[in-house]
Design a protein around this motif. Structure first.
Motif, mmCIF file in Angstrom:
data_model
loop_
_atom_site.group_PDB
_atom_site.id
_atom_site.type_symbol
_atom_site.label_atom_id
_atom_site.label_comp_id
_atom_site.label_asym_id
_atom_site.label_seq_id
_atom_site.Cartn_x
_atom_site.Cartn_y
_atom_site.Cartn_z
ATOM 1 N N VAL A 1 0.882 -1.161 0.000
ATOM 2 C CA VAL A 1 0.000 0.000 0.000
ATOM 3 C C VAL A 1 0.927 1.220 0.000
ATOM 4 N N ARG A 2 0.711 2.131 -0.923
ATOM 5 C CA ARG A 2 1.662 3.235 -1.113
ATOM 6 C C ARG A 2 0.971 4.529 -1.527
ATOM 7 N N LEU A 3 1.670 5.638 -1.301
ATOM 8 C CA LEU A 3 1.283 6.915 -1.904
ATOM 9 C C LEU A 3 2.309 7.196 -2.992
ATOM 10 N N VAL A 4 1.845 7.428 -4.194
ATOM 11 C CA VAL A 4 2.754 7.631 -5.325
ATOM 12 C C VAL A 4 2.531 9.027 -5.891
ATOM 13 N N LEU A 5 3.598 9.798 -6.038
ATOM 14 C CA LEU A 5 3.450 11.169 -6.538
ATOM 15 C C LEU A 5 3.172 11.160 -8.041
ATOM 16 N N ALA A 6 2.005 11.699 -8.417
ATOM 17 C CA ALA A 6 1.647 11.805 -9.835
ATOM 18 C C ALA A 6 1.393 13.283 -10.103
ATOM 19 N N ALA A 7 2.312 13.938 -10.801
ATOM 20 C CA ALA A 7 2.241 15.384 -11.073
ATOM 21 C C ALA A 7 2.181 16.171 -9.765
ATOM 22 N N ASP A 8 0.988 16.656 -9.381
ATOM 23 C CA ASP A 8 0.969 17.519 -8.198
ATOM 24 C C ASP A 8 0.250 16.917 -6.998
ATOM 25 N N ARG A 9 -0.041 15.616 -7.063
ATOM 26 C CA ARG A 9 -0.646 15.036 -5.853
ATOM 27 C C ARG A 9 -0.212 13.585 -5.656
ATOM 28 N N PHE A 10 -0.247 13.168 -4.380
ATOM 29 C CA PHE A 10 0.073 11.778 -4.073
ATOM 30 C C PHE A 10 -1.189 10.940 -4.244
ATOM 31 N N ARG A 11 -1.030 9.849 -5.020
ATOM 32 C CA ARG A 11 -2.177 8.993 -5.330
ATOM 33 C C ARG A 11 -2.045 7.697 -4.528
ATOM 34 N N PRO A 12 -3.156 7.234 -3.902
ATOM 35 C CA PRO A 12 -3.074 5.978 -3.147
ATOM 36 C C PRO A 12 -3.080 4.770 -4.087
ATOM 37 N N GLU A 13 -2.191 3.827 -3.837
ATOM 38 C CA GLU A 13 -2.143 2.601 -4.644
ATOM 39 C C GLU A 13 -2.123 1.376 -3.749
ATOM 40 N N VAL A 14 -2.821 0.328 -4.182
ATOM 41 C CA VAL A 14 -2.754 -0.971 -3.513
ATOM 42 C C VAL A 14 -2.300 -1.969 -4.567
ATOM 43 N N ALA A 15 -1.194 -2.621 -4.302
ATOM 44 C CA ALA A 15 -0.617 -3.601 -5.245
ATOM 45 C C ALA A 15 -0.510 -3.012 -6.656
ATOM 46 N N GLY A 16 -0.080 -1.773 -6.735
ATOM 47 C CA GLY A 16 0.154 -1.146 -8.038
ATOM 48 C C GLY A 16 -1.086 -0.569 -8.710
ATOM 49 N N ALA A 17 -2.276 -0.776 -8.108
ATOM 50 C CA ALA A 17 -3.503 -0.258 -8.730
ATOM 51 C C ALA A 17 -3.918 1.055 -8.049
ATOM 52 N N ASP A 18 -4.352 2.009 -8.867
ATOM 53 C CA ASP A 18 -4.849 3.288 -8.358
ATOM 54 C C ASP A 18 -6.189 3.030 -7.650
ATOM 55 N N VAL A 19 -6.268 3.370 -6.347
ATOM 56 C CA VAL A 19 -7.511 3.101 -5.607
ATOM 57 C C VAL A 19 -8.212 4.395 -5.180
ATOM 58 N N ALA A 20 -7.861 5.505 -5.835
ATOM 59 C CA ALA A 20 -8.406 6.820 -5.442
ATOM 60 C C ALA A 20 -9.935 6.804 -5.368
ATOM 61 N N GLU A 21 -10.575 6.087 -6.279
ATOM 62 C CA GLU A 21 -12.045 6.049 -6.246
ATOM 63 C C GLU A 21 -12.565 4.997 -5.289
ATOM 64 N N ALA A 22 -11.928 3.831 -5.325
ATOM 65 C CA ALA A 22 -12.411 2.703 -4.509
ATOM 66 C C ALA A 22 -12.428 3.035 -3.019
ATOM 67 N N ILE A 23 -11.507 3.893 -2.563
ATOM 68 C CA ILE A 23 -11.425 4.177 -1.119
ATOM 69 C C ILE A 23 -12.520 5.123 -0.630
ATOM 70 N N ARG A 24 -13.330 5.668 -1.533
ATOM 71 C CA ARG A 24 -14.390 6.602 -1.120
ATOM 72 C C ARG A 24 -15.700 5.887 -0.823
#
Ligand code: DC
Length: 226
Positions: free
Chosen positions: A66-89
């Motif tokens: 589980v990680r925060l990955v910097l994409a341009a101007d914001r850190f995006r949450p990832e689980v096992a390499g997948a972007d979970v920005a929507e799923a976590i809401r």
């Protein structure tokens, strides 16, 4: 000087929207610490079943990862390499996240991730939002903001954000749900939600998003060189 602006406050007080826009105007990065607690909760719900011993959550976070990955101007949450920005809401994560966020070992792990993320940004500043950023994670941040708004106003904003009708009964129910989460976050033993002694407290009940962003940017321009 540490180039961090800490923005704390209760659920739906506008922390993340404010932090994101402030970061954009300053050319800084935005780190939403709640997104990491949420990503961990999603990972735990999907992989650990009932009961979450803290050490198993931390081991899982390292393993997946589980990680925060910097994409341009914001850190995006990832689980096992997948972007979970929507799923976590989703509702399932929202209902369970306070339980996980009350575990001291989990908080220690999340705090370490945040400090590493800020370090990795070097001279670029980071606007970090959460519940304990000014008190625990970056107590040396030169600018600390604590956003508040009445529970009803926060409930209205949350419903509006979700595109739901803002009727009296829905506002009452949402307001109660927010109050329950605030109580859990404020009364926990470790890192309870509260303003740092040197935080600027901004009541946003009667402010527009634009007004609160402008206020924080003005304060930042007065404090941070360049
Ligand atoms: O800001 P949010 O609603 O996405 O945060 C989700 C949960 O994570 C919130 O109920 C409390 C917890 N949290 C925390 O304990 N400390 C932080 N710094 C950020 C979030």
């Amino acid at each position: 000087m540490l180039r961090v602006i800490a923005i704390d406050g209760p659920a739906a007080s506008g922390k993340s929207s404010t932090a994101g826009l402030v970061a954009k105007r300053l050319g800084w990065a935005h780190l939403d610490s709640g997104a990491l607690y949420r990503a961990l909760t999603l990972a735990a719900l999907d992989n650990l079943g009932e009961g979450w011993p803290a050490q198993r959550v931390v081991d899982l976070a390292e393993r997946l990862p589980v990680r925060l990955v910097l994409a341009a101007d914001r850190f995006r949450p990832e689980v096992a390499g997948a972007d979970v920005a929507e799923a976590i809401r989703g509702e399932r994560v929202t209902r369970n996240v306070s339980t996980l966020a009350a575990l001291p070992e989990v908080r220690t792990w999340v705090n370490a991730q945040q400090r590493l993320a800020v370090q990795a940004c070097g001279d670029r500043g980071v606007v970090v939002d959460g519940r304990d950023i000014g008190t625990i994670v970056f107590p040396e941040a030169p600018l600390k903001i604590f956003l508040t708004a009445t529970p009803d106003e926060r409930a209205r904003r949350r419903l509006f954000q979700r595109g739901e009708a803002v009727d009296v009964e829905l506002v009452r129910r949402e307001s109660e749900a927010l109050a329950a989460r605030d109580a859990a976050d404020s009364n926990r033993r470790v890192a309870p939600l509260k303003p740092a002694t040197d935080a600027v407290v901004l009541d946003t009940t009667a402010l527009t998003l634009e007004q609160q962003v402008t206020r924080v940017v003005e304060l930042a321009r007065g404090l941070f060189p360049g």
